[in-house]
Enzyme design. Sequence first.
Site, short mmCIF file in Angstrom:
data_model
loop_
_atom_site.label_atom_id
_atom_site.label_comp_id
_atom_site.label_asym_id
_atom_site.label_seq_id
_atom_site.Cartn_x
_atom_site.Cartn_y
_atom_site.Cartn_z
CG HIS A 55 -109.90 -46.18 -50.72
ND1 HIS A 55 -109.91 -46.77 -51.97
CD2 HIS A 55 -111.19 -46.15 -50.31
CE1 HIS A 55 -111.16 -47.11 -52.29
NE2 HIS A 55 -111.95 -46.74 -51.30
CB SER A 56 -111.90 -42.71 -51.79
OG SER A 56 -113.02 -42.06 -52.34
CG PHE A 57 -110.99 -37.29 -48.84
CD1 PHE A 57 -111.03 -36.00 -49.35
CD2 PHE A 57 -110.57 -37.47 -47.53
CE1 PHE A 57 -110.65 -34.91 -48.57
CE2 PHE A 57 -110.19 -36.40 -46.74
CZ PHE A 57 -110.24 -35.10 -47.27
#
Length: 254
Positions: free
Chosen positions: A90-92
């Site tokens: 998720h995300s980074f």
Amino acid sequence: MMNARTTGRWLIRGPARPGRPRLFCFPHGGGAAAEFVRWSRLLPDVEISAVELPGRGSRLSEPVLTRMDELVAEVVGIMPAGAPYAMFGHSFGALVAYEVTRELRRAGRGLPNHLIVSGFPAPSIPRTEPSIHHLPEDDLLNEVGRRHGGLSSEVLADPERKTRVARYLRADYQILETYEWRADTPLPVPLTVFGGSEDAIGADALRAWQRHVTGEIGVRCFPGDHFYFRQHKETVLRALAGVVRTTAPADRAA
């Protein structure tokens, strides 16, 4: 943590479930493995392991990493050599999972049988937001909160916790903001993209992941913001389990 155990320093593993699909989770910037290992309770047919980066969670006293190549090299070293598995980031963590997969291919290692990326634009899209990893502590935390939310008032009210969180957020943003995408042959890995319908990251940025793999990607948007999976956990985890279960095991080394 109940029914969880540490695998070396880098992995926190949920309950062992022999014969079930394996899922490796990569947390968002500033995130820790514990949140994703707790998903085991709602995913009884999936064996979950989550990456624990240094400087947080069970590794709080360790020096943080600030370069993508160092982080990827460490993670590649603990990925399984043979058994099929999927990755979720998720995300980074989506960017880290993607770069780990690329490094596995460069090393001639078996690739994950599915890559699920969440809440992050395709790596080939140039970043336009100004860098924040150099900001003073309060400014850094305020800007992270403005962009993505997720910072609790309890953390912000506790000077010691606030400094601790700022330390590893700064490290993750330094990795992200000094990262440079280098073009390469698309990955021969099935890819599914998750996102929140109210996130600042738009559908076009999610669909742009298509250029990074050889097959057709799937894109699934859920109600909610950047942390949509906290707001609609059961719905999201059902969808995630469906992706993991329906992926045919394969060993793609090139």
